[in-house]
Design an enzyme around this catalytic site. Structure first.
Site, PDB file in Angstrom:
ATOM      1  N   HIS A 199      48.179  47.632  28.309  1.00 10.75           N
ATOM      2  CA  HIS A 199      47.487  46.781  29.278  1.00 10.75           C
ATOM      3  C   HIS A 199      46.068  46.452  28.829  1.00 10.75           C
ATOM      4  CE1 HIS A 199      45.919  45.947  33.515  1.00 10.75           C
ATOM      5  NE2 HIS A 199      46.961  45.158  33.406  1.00 10.75           N
ATOM      6  N   LYS A 201      42.777  44.810  26.927  1.00  9.80           N
ATOM      7  CA  LYS A 201      42.273  43.509  26.507  1.00  9.80           C
ATOM      8  C   LYS A 201      41.088  43.787  25.593  1.00  9.80           C
ATOM      9  CE  LYS A 201      44.358  42.649  30.631  1.00  9.80           C
ATOM     10  NZ  LYS A 201      44.831  43.668  31.569  1.00  9.80           N
ATOM     11  N   ASP A 206      34.971  41.796  12.767  1.00  4.53           N
ATOM     12  CA  ASP A 206      34.207  42.336  11.633  1.00  4.53           C
ATOM     13  C   ASP A 206      33.634  43.726  11.877  1.00  4.53           C
ATOM     14  OD1 ASP A 206      34.712  40.067  10.151  1.00  4.53           O
ATOM     15  OD2 ASP A 206      32.803  39.102  10.624  1.00  4.53           O
ATOM     16  N   HIS A 382      40.820  39.365  39.815  1.00  3.67           N
ATOM     17  CA  HIS A 382      41.551  40.130  38.809  1.00  3.67           C
ATOM     18  C   HIS A 382      40.653  41.137  38.093  1.00  3.67           C
ATOM     19  CE1 HIS A 382      43.900  40.651  34.956  1.00  3.67           C
ATOM     20  NE2 HIS A 382      44.854  40.790  35.857  1.00  3.67           N
ATOM     21  N   LYS A 384      38.218  44.400  37.157  1.00  7.37           N
ATOM     22  CA  LYS A 384      38.308  45.854  37.312  1.00  7.37           C
ATOM     23  C   LYS A 384      36.952  46.447  36.904  1.00  7.37           C
ATOM     24  CE  LYS A 384      42.507  44.343  35.428  1.00  7.37           C
ATOM     25  NZ  LYS A 384      43.204  43.959  36.598  1.00  7.37           N
ATOM     26  N   ASP A 389      25.770  54.430  42.141  1.00  7.75           N
ATOM     27  CA  ASP A 389      24.364  54.842  42.211  1.00  7.75           C
ATOM     28  C   ASP A 389      23.429  53.934  41.411  1.00  7.75           C
ATOM     29  OD1 ASP A 389      24.997  56.892  43.889  1.00  7.75           O
ATOM     30  OD2 ASP A 389      24.971  58.464  42.362  1.00  7.75           O
TER      31      ASP A 389
END
Length: 464
Positions: A199, A201, A206, A382, A384, A389
């Site tokens: 899952h 991404k 380089d 979408h 996450k 704090d």
């Protein structure tokens, strides 16, 4: 266990989903009891471009960070906590850019790819055969033909709707293309564990620049989520968050990519300059966290749960798929009891009705405990992310659900510091301005049909 939902509406295949549900096993989240009162048994040590810093160097950097912060021990507490959790190191000297939504993220990615001169390593859950996918394909093929080695990992289930004809030109150009855990058991290179999905991404160019966050390769991200614009096909824009990182922490993300490649028994990677000297282009302290179901427990789960349990002032969570386990649910409610301002930013619209209603089945319990819930309007949320704090931030691919914590390979960046925390807070407040506050009184007036759907979806919460 049910297959991971396809993250875009309209491409799930019921027959395949049912087959995977019947064939796969189930997992559970182990009970974690982080000691939130713990003190570091040794001075906090950081790493830089040349490896571990001396105690004196680490102390000087931390003193500078504290000087620019409020008169509080909150930063010290989160730093001590983060340094004690086993895993990848805390790395200083990084430059970090917050990328909001697809257009900004893709522009930054395209610029990095076009400037590549040695290699490009890319790992994605979804890569679609659409306008955005074709643009990535064309750029990657052009770089491969110019002498830059491109290595691509894509998830078999996430990219289930992407035809082989999309990948064929890449392979013909010399790009190494690796399908993660093929759905077809005849195509597997190791044991068939189809319920375990990649899952992540992640894009690394380089060994100098890395991109990590929640954005897949798809035209659903073609427009920004603020300002009322829609995608070219008239569909709802997607709201997501990504990061561009430069500096020594890129090497930690590079290690995660190479581990995933080797664990999937990919063809041997060419000997290239994967770990160059990056210098110290910035001052951010970052930790790369890669979670895998092969580990005893999810590193990001333990890290997030520990940060929540140590929170003193605020917990701002933004997540697309919120289906909490008992520990996470209890941690949020206990934080409210300590006087912490706990806010959840969740989708008002979704690409997965089952997850949407399962998430809403927890609303009454959370609202009754004093947790504030907002639902993002005019876009499909979408992202996450988390801000705790004002000093502890994370952005990545990990959802707050059972699947992310038990079956998925995920990747997150954790950042420590008030300057970046201020950017995260500004982003959260901008989202809140485009959201609807859910009140307990209004929530309890919802329809009987909605209640029935919530409870039915709740039954499947561990298998979503």
């Amino acid at each position: 266990m049910m297959t991971n939902r396809i993250e875009h509406a309209g491409i799930a295949k019921p027959a395949v989903a049912l087959c995977l549900m019947l064939l796969a096993g189930c997992s559970s989240i182990p009970i974690m009891v982080p000691d939130m009162a713990m003190q570091p048994s040794r001075p906090v040590r950081l790493e830089g471009e040349q490896g571990p810093l001396t105690a004196e160097q680490s102390k000087a950097i931390l003193a500078r960070l504290e000087k620019h912060g409020d008169e509080t021990n909150i930063f010290d507490k989160h730093l001590a906590l983060e340094s004690e959790i086993v895993g990848s190191p805390l790395v200083t000297g990084n430059k970090v850019e917050l990328l909001i939504d697809g257009p900004a993220t893709y522009d930054a990615m395209f610029a990095a790819i076009e400037g590549a001169h040695d290699h490009i390593n890319m790992e994605t859950y979804i890569i679609e055969d659409d306008e955005i996918g074709q643009r990535f394909s064309a750029l990657l093929i052009a770089k491969q033909q110019s002498g830059v080695q491109v290595n691509l990992i894509y998830d078999s289930v996430g990219s289930l709707a992407t035809p082989e004809t999309f990948f064929a030109p890449m392979r013909e150009s010399g790009i190494n293309v690796l399908e993660f855990n093929p759905v077809n058991p005849l195509m597997t290179r190791k044991g068939w564990q189809v319920n375990r999905r990649d899952h992540r991404k992640l894009l690394i160019v380089d060994g100098q620049v890395a991109f990590v966050g929640g954005i897949n390769i798809s035209s659903v991200y073609s427009s920004g989520s603020f300002g009322g614009s829609k995608n070219s096909d008239g569909t709802q824009p997607w709201r997501d968050t990504h990061l561009r990182l430069a500096g020594p922490v890129v090497g930690e993300f590079q290690k995660l990519f190479m581990e995933a490649w080797n664990n999937q028994v990919g063809a041997p990677l060419a000997t290239l300059d994967y770990f160059p000297d990056t210098g110290s282009p910035g001052k951010e302290i970052v930790r790369a966290i890669g979670s895998s179901p092969e580990e005893t427990y999810s590193q990001i789960y333990v890290t997030l749960l520990s940060a929540i349990n140590s929170a003193e002032t605020q917990i701002f969570l933004t997540n697309a798929y919120f289906v909490p386990d008992p520990q996470l649910l209890a941690a949020l409610k206990e934080a409210v009891q300590r006087g912490v301002d706990v806010r959840l930013l969740l989708p008002g619209k979704t690409d997965s009705a089952l997850v949407f209603y399962a998430s809403r089945s927890y609303y009454d319990e959370m609202l009754s405990a004093g947790v504030k819930i907002y639902e993002r309007q005019d876009a499909l949320l979408h992202a996450k992310t988390a801000l705790i704090d004002g000093v502890w931030s994370t952005i990545g691919s990990t959802n707050l659900d059972w699947r992310s914590f038990t079956n998925n390979h995920e990747v997150n960046a954790v950042l420590l510091g008030q300057e970046f925390g201020a950017q995260m807070q500004a982003m959260f407040e901008k989202d809140i301005a485009s959201s609807r506050l859910i009140t307990l009184e209004a929530w309890r007036k919802r329809s009987l049909a909605a209640r029935i759907m919530e409870q039915a979806a709740r039954v499947w919460s561990r298998w979503l």
